[in-house]
Scaffold this active site. Structure first.
Site, PDB file in Angstrom:
ATOM      1  N   ASP A  27       0.832  -1.217   0.000  1.00 33.69           N
ATOM      2  CA  ASP A  27       0.000   0.000   0.000  1.00 33.69           C
ATOM      3  C   ASP A  27       0.864   1.264   0.000  1.00 33.69           C
ATOM      4  O   ASP A  27       1.976   1.261   0.513  1.00 33.69           O
ATOM      5  CB  ASP A  27      -0.916  -0.014   1.234  1.00 33.69           C
ATOM      6  CG  ASP A  27      -2.046   0.994   1.114  1.00 33.69           C
ATOM      7  OD1 ASP A  27      -2.353   1.421  -0.025  1.00 33.69           O
ATOM      8  OD2 ASP A  27      -2.623   1.357   2.156  1.00 33.69           O
ATOM      9  N   TRP A  32       2.908   7.897  -2.711  1.00 37.32           N
ATOM     10  CA  TRP A  32       4.308   8.012  -3.134  1.00 37.32           C
ATOM     11  C   TRP A  32       4.385   8.912  -4.377  1.00 37.32           C
ATOM     12  O   TRP A  32       5.234   9.791  -4.471  1.00 37.32           O
ATOM     13  CB  TRP A  32       4.865   6.617  -3.450  1.00 37.32           C
ATOM     14  CG  TRP A  32       6.309   6.612  -3.847  1.00 37.32           C
ATOM     15  CD1 TRP A  32       7.383   6.485  -3.029  1.00 37.32           C
ATOM     16  CD2 TRP A  32       6.829   6.719  -5.188  1.00 37.32           C
ATOM     17  NE1 TRP A  32       8.545   6.520  -3.765  1.00 37.32           N
ATOM     18  CE2 TRP A  32       8.231   6.670  -5.090  1.00 37.32           C
ATOM     19  CE3 TRP A  32       6.238   6.871  -6.448  1.00 37.32           C
ATOM     20  CZ2 TRP A  32       9.073   6.748  -6.210  1.00 37.32           C
ATOM     21  CZ3 TRP A  32       7.066   6.963  -7.558  1.00 37.32           C
ATOM     22  CH2 TRP A  32       8.464   6.890  -7.434  1.00 37.32           C
ATOM     23  N   HIS A  44       2.019   3.107  -9.036  1.00 37.54           N
ATOM     24  CA  HIS A  44       1.761   1.684  -9.296  1.00 37.54           C
ATOM     25  C   HIS A  44       2.895   1.095 -10.137  1.00 37.54           C
ATOM     26  O   HIS A  44       3.358  -0.023  -9.888  1.00 37.54           O
ATOM     27  CB  HIS A  44       0.429   1.493 -10.025  1.00 37.54           C
ATOM     28  CG  HIS A  44      -0.764   1.955  -9.235  1.00 37.54           C
ATOM     29  ND1 HIS A  44      -0.891   1.719  -7.889  1.00 37.54           N
ATOM     30  CD2 HIS A  44      -1.878   2.643  -9.605  1.00 37.54           C
ATOM     31  CE1 HIS A  44      -2.043   2.242  -7.459  1.00 37.54           C
ATOM     32  NE2 HIS A  44      -2.651   2.805  -8.481  1.00 37.54           N
ATOM     33  N   SER A  73     -11.091  -6.831  -3.916  1.00 38.92           N
ATOM     34  CA  SER A  73     -12.439  -6.833  -4.503  1.00 38.92           C
ATOM     35  C   SER A  73     -13.097  -5.458  -4.334  1.00 38.92           C
ATOM     36  O   SER A  73     -14.051  -5.137  -5.025  1.00 38.92           O
ATOM     37  CB  SER A  73     -13.288  -7.951  -3.894  1.00 38.92           C
ATOM     38  OG  SER A  73     -13.000  -8.157  -2.538  1.00 38.92           O
ATOM     39  N   LEU A 138      10.542 -20.673  -4.694  1.00 39.33           N
ATOM     40  CA  LEU A 138       9.634 -19.783  -3.955  1.00 39.33           C
ATOM     41  C   LEU A 138       8.279 -19.838  -4.642  1.00 39.33           C
ATOM     42  O   LEU A 138       8.218 -19.883  -5.873  1.00 39.33           O
ATOM     43  CB  LEU A 138      10.181 -18.341  -3.999  1.00 39.33           C
ATOM     44  CG  LEU A 138       9.246 -17.210  -3.538  1.00 39.33           C
ATOM     45  CD1 LEU A 138       9.133 -17.201  -2.014  1.00 39.33           C
ATOM     46  CD2 LEU A 138       9.747 -15.845  -4.006  1.00 39.33           C
ATOM     47  N   ARG A 192       2.254  -4.687   6.203  1.00 30.29           N
ATOM     48  CA  ARG A 192       1.500  -3.690   5.447  1.00 30.29           C
ATOM     49  C   ARG A 192       2.325  -2.417   5.394  1.00 30.29           C
ATOM     50  O   ARG A 192       2.683  -1.856   6.436  1.00 30.29           O
ATOM     51  CB  ARG A 192       0.136  -3.388   6.059  1.00 30.29           C
ATOM     52  CG  ARG A 192      -0.631  -2.366   5.202  1.00 30.29           C
ATOM     53  CD  ARG A 192      -2.049  -2.137   5.611  1.00 30.29           C
ATOM     54  NE  ARG A 192      -2.710  -1.273   4.620  1.00 30.29           N
ATOM     55  CZ  ARG A 192      -3.973  -1.355   4.254  1.00 30.29           C
ATOM     56  NH1 ARG A 192      -4.744  -2.262   4.790  1.00 30.29           N
ATOM     57  NH2 ARG A 192      -4.487  -0.522   3.359  1.00 30.29           N
TER      58      ARG A 192
HETATM   59  C1  IPE Z   1      -5.482  -2.667   0.023  1.00 30.65           C
HETATM   60  O1  IPE Z   1      -5.113  -1.351  -0.205  1.00 30.65           O
HETATM   61  C2  IPE Z   1      -5.465  -3.438  -1.237  1.00 30.65           C
HETATM   62  C3  IPE Z   1      -4.195  -3.532  -1.950  1.00 30.65           C
HETATM   63  C4  IPE Z   1      -3.027  -3.116  -1.545  1.00 30.65           C
HETATM   64  C5  IPE Z   1      -4.282  -4.162  -3.214  1.00 30.65           C
HETATM   65  P1  IPE Z   1      -6.193  -0.165  -0.255  1.00 30.65           P
HETATM   66  O2  IPE Z   1      -5.412   1.087  -0.344  1.00 30.65           O
HETATM   67  O3  IPE Z   1      -7.185  -0.428  -1.311  1.00 30.65           O
HETATM   68  O4  IPE Z   1      -6.884  -0.305   1.171  1.00 30.65           O
HETATM   69  P2  IPE Z   1      -7.876   0.675   1.942  1.00 30.65           P
HETATM   70  O5  IPE Z   1      -9.078   0.864   1.082  1.00 30.65           O
HETATM   71  O6  IPE Z   1      -7.160   1.958   2.185  1.00 30.65           O
HETATM   72  O7  IPE Z   1      -8.181  -0.032   3.227  1.00 30.65           O
HETATM   73  C1  IPE Z   2      -1.784   0.226  -3.242  1.00 28.93           C
HETATM   74  O1  IPE Z   2      -1.507   1.585  -3.302  1.00 28.93           O
HETATM   75  C2  IPE Z   2      -2.026  -0.380  -4.601  1.00 28.93           C
HETATM   76  C3  IPE Z   2      -3.414  -0.776  -4.864  1.00 28.93           C
HETATM   77  C4  IPE Z   2      -4.399  -0.708  -4.037  1.00 28.93           C
HETATM   78  C5  IPE Z   2      -3.693  -1.270  -6.202  1.00 28.93           C
HETATM   79  P1  IPE Z   2      -2.669   2.651  -3.278  1.00 28.93           P
HETATM   80  O2  IPE Z   2      -3.087   2.941  -4.685  1.00 28.93           O
HETATM   81  O3  IPE Z   2      -3.746   2.242  -2.364  1.00 28.93           O
HETATM   82  O4  IPE Z   2      -1.896   3.921  -2.690  1.00 28.93           O
HETATM   83  P2  IPE Z   2      -2.444   4.973  -1.638  1.00 28.93           P
HETATM   84  O5  IPE Z   2      -2.909   4.191  -0.436  1.00 28.93           O
HETATM   85  O6  IPE Z   2      -3.574   5.699  -2.298  1.00 28.93           O
HETATM   86  O7  IPE Z   2      -1.270   5.827  -1.346  1.00 28.93           O
HETATM   87 MG    MG Z   3      -4.093   2.517  -0.384  1.00 30.42          MG
END
Ligand code: IPE
Ligand code: IPE
Ligand code: MG
Length: 254
Positions: A27, A32, A44, A73, A138, A192
């Site tokens: 996350d 970033w 991403h 999801s 792995l 996380r």
């Molecule tokens: C959780 O991240 C899912 C992934 C990293 C793929 P999110 O950024 O979507 O989570 P929430 O919504 O802040 O909890």
């Molecule tokens: C996690 O990074 C990647 C996915 C959920 C696909 P985020 O896109 O949630 O990044 P933030 O949390 O908005 O910084």
């Molecule tokens: Mg996020």
């Protein structure tokens, strides 16, 4: 069915050794990028590089299973252009990286509900899994359109379709083979990145006794050194699985 894998209620893994299974919520990509005045999707893109580094580090360290949350999801709720970018990135990553994974003896698995992905992506997923199926260094599992609740519901539904007679009587052991990660031990360490301290519907069943590690580091800035720090923190924990500290030290073997 006999369960040969260490369960959260049976064997206590040796804390001094490297975790066998690490689960990661990657996350912080969007933040970033935002910090650098870049579009979220640049985060991403950069996140794929972190994943590459962490995969190699896990293999080098002797981790057997690495499971990463790539798309939940709930992530369909994001703006359509971000969702579409993520799908394209996923497809490109699979196409580009699978030969490298294969050369490095890494097995790739994908968990989650594939029914919402297009045919091309589904086919590429299947090909990648088939190519790497016999690899042993792995197991990298990517959770895509995955949700912990979906996993449990899907397992119950599939089990009952195959064994309607179990409706009133099924046990955890009956359900186990139908869960997404049935062929892996439960995660020892959960990481996380990105500062949030929540599970966000990841592996709800399997994380029952996993050691949790949260870091403010954003995923695109996470690499080998940060992974080693997380493992260092894990090694200081005492995993009790309901027992007392004295029991673990053999002081009271009741
Ligand atoms: C959780 O991240 C899912 C992934 C990293 C793929 P999110 O950024 O979507 O989570 P929430 O919504 O802040 O909890
Ligand atoms: C996690 O990074 C990647 C996915 C959920 C696909 P985020 O896109 O949630 O990044 P933030 O949390 O908005 O910084
Ligand atoms: Mg996020």
């Amino acid at each position: 069915m006999a369960n040969l894998l260490p369960s959260s209620t049976c064997t206590i893994p040796d804390i001094a050794s490297v975790p066998r299974h690490i689960a990661v919520i990657m996350d912080g990509n969007g933040r970033w990028a935002k910090q650098r005045f870049m579009p979220r999707v640049a985060g991403h893109q950069r996140g794929v590089e972190s994943l590459r580094e962490v995969v190699v580090a896990c293999r080098d360290l002797g981790v057997e299973y690495l499971t990463v949350f790539a798309f939940s999801s709930e992530n369909w709720r994001r703006p359509a252009d971000e969702v579409s970018f993520l799908m394209t990135l996923f497809l490109k990553m699979l196409e580009r990286e699978v030969t490298k994974l294969h050369k490095n003896n890494i097995r790739l698995k994908i968990i989650g509900d594939r029914s919402r992905f297009d045919d091309k992506l589904r086919q590429t997923m299947q090909d990648a899994e088939q190519l790497t199926a016999a690899n042993t260094a792995l197991t990298l599992t990517i959770a895509a359109n995955y949700g912990g609740r979906w996993d449990v519901m899907h397992a119950v539904q599939t089990m009952l379709k195959e064994h309607p007679d179990l409706a009133q009587t099924f046990t955890e052991t009956d359900l186990q083979p139908y869960l997404s990660m049935s062929d892996a031990p439960e995660p020892d360490l959960f990481i996380r990145t990105g500062g949030e301290q929540r599970i966000s519907n990841f592996m709800l069943w399997q994380l029952a006794y996993t050691e949790l590690y949260f870091t403010d580091i954003l995923w695109p800035a996470f690499g080998r050194k940060e992974l080693e720090t997380a493992i260092g923190s894990y090694k200081k924990r005492e995993r009790r699985f309901g027992r007392t500290s004295e029991q673990l030290k053999g002081e009271n073997s009741a």
